[in-house]
Scaffold this motif. Sequence first.
Motif, PDB file in Angstrom:
ATOM      1  N   MET A  97      34.248  54.278  38.348  1.00 15.05           N
ATOM      2  CA  MET A  97      33.016  53.609  38.793  1.00 15.05           C
ATOM      3  C   MET A  97      32.177  53.204  37.584  1.00 15.05           C
ATOM      4  N   ASP A  98      32.074  54.105  36.631  1.00 16.53           N
ATOM      5  CA  ASP A  98      31.329  53.794  35.402  1.00 16.53           C
ATOM      6  C   ASP A  98      31.925  52.584  34.694  1.00 16.53           C
ATOM      7  N   GLN A  99      33.254  52.594  34.572  1.00 18.11           N
ATOM      8  CA  GLN A  99      33.913  51.487  33.860  1.00 18.11           C
ATOM      9  C   GLN A  99      33.684  50.161  34.571  1.00 18.11           C
ATOM     10  N   ALA A 100      33.829  50.176  35.909  1.00 16.00           N
ATOM     11  CA  ALA A 100      33.661  48.937  36.672  1.00 16.00           C
ATOM     12  C   ALA A 100      32.246  48.396  36.509  1.00 16.00           C
ATOM     13  N   MET A 101      31.263  49.301  36.538  1.00 15.08           N
ATOM     14  CA  MET A 101      29.874  48.834  36.460  1.00 15.08           C
ATOM     15  C   MET A 101      29.456  48.492  35.035  1.00 15.08           C
ATOM     16  N   THR A 102      30.155  49.066  34.061  1.00 10.31           N
ATOM     17  CA  THR A 102      29.889  48.676  32.676  1.00 10.31           C
ATOM     18  C   THR A 102      30.409  47.259  32.443  1.00 10.31           C
TER      19      THR A 102
END
Length: 228
Positions: free
Chosen positions: A108-113
């Motif tokens: 989720m962090d990677q996608a939103m970054t």
Amino acid sequence: MRSRYCRQLQRALGFRFPLPTRRPLLFGPHRLMKPLVVFVLGGPGAGKGTQCTRIVEKYGYTHLSAGELLRDERRNPDSQYGELIEKCIREGKIVPVEITISLLKREMDQAMTANVQKNKFLIDGFPRNQDNLQGWNKTMDGKADVSFVLFFDCNNEICTERCLERGKSSGRTDDNRESLEKRIQTYLESTKPIIDLYEEMGKVRKIDASKSVDEVFDAVVKIFDKEG
Ligand code: UP5
Ligand code: MG
């Protein structure tokens, strides 16, 4: 180290500027765009993955399959959890939530970054039991909103037949009759009560998943057109 350097710089320049903070990403720059989550649940072979692929195409969600993430982690030779994950998957048991949550959160962090606007997630095959639910609430409370639970309802015989058929070519170590019996038992004993819990909160959108892929997707579309 970084903040020491900044303080030295502040002294040298003779004025103060805000020091950089190291907050986890879900609390940091994306805090105005909270992740919106749809949990996708149903028995083994109910069609969760198949329908998620179509939802992604039509509605632009990011699909995170907890099972796929665990299988990837198992394949990673550097992972300390490989053996434990393999044992759980083959036995149809549920992997400790700390492992699953860390994988989900990282994705989720990677996608939103990569794109702060992409805050809509389909979390497929999770939460599967009380441990999963408590882990989610503990880690994600206030940091992500669960819009609803998409429940693919399909009887055990059809689920088993689909997985056995897929097992001819999938290479999945749990697509065999022995593992499937255990997976179904775990689903009935541990996952169905979680769906029931969300049902009591009015959060479940139930679909008859025994129909054809197209018919099931027609029902999915009705829900997503309404819910967003
Ligand atoms: N198919 C799909 N829809 C069809 C339809 N309408 N008509 C006819 N055929 C249809 O579909 C399964 C097969 O059926 C495919 O061949 C498809 O073409 C066909 P799929 O879309 O893959 O179904 P899905 O519900 O995704 O089935 P899957 O086997 O992935 O479900 P499971 O929930 O069992 O598997 P998952 O990968 O989520 O988990 C595996 C294991 O990982 C678990 O048992 C557990 O040990 C572990 N796990 C955890 O410990 N924690 C987690 O949070 C997640 C997983
Ligand atoms: Mg799947």
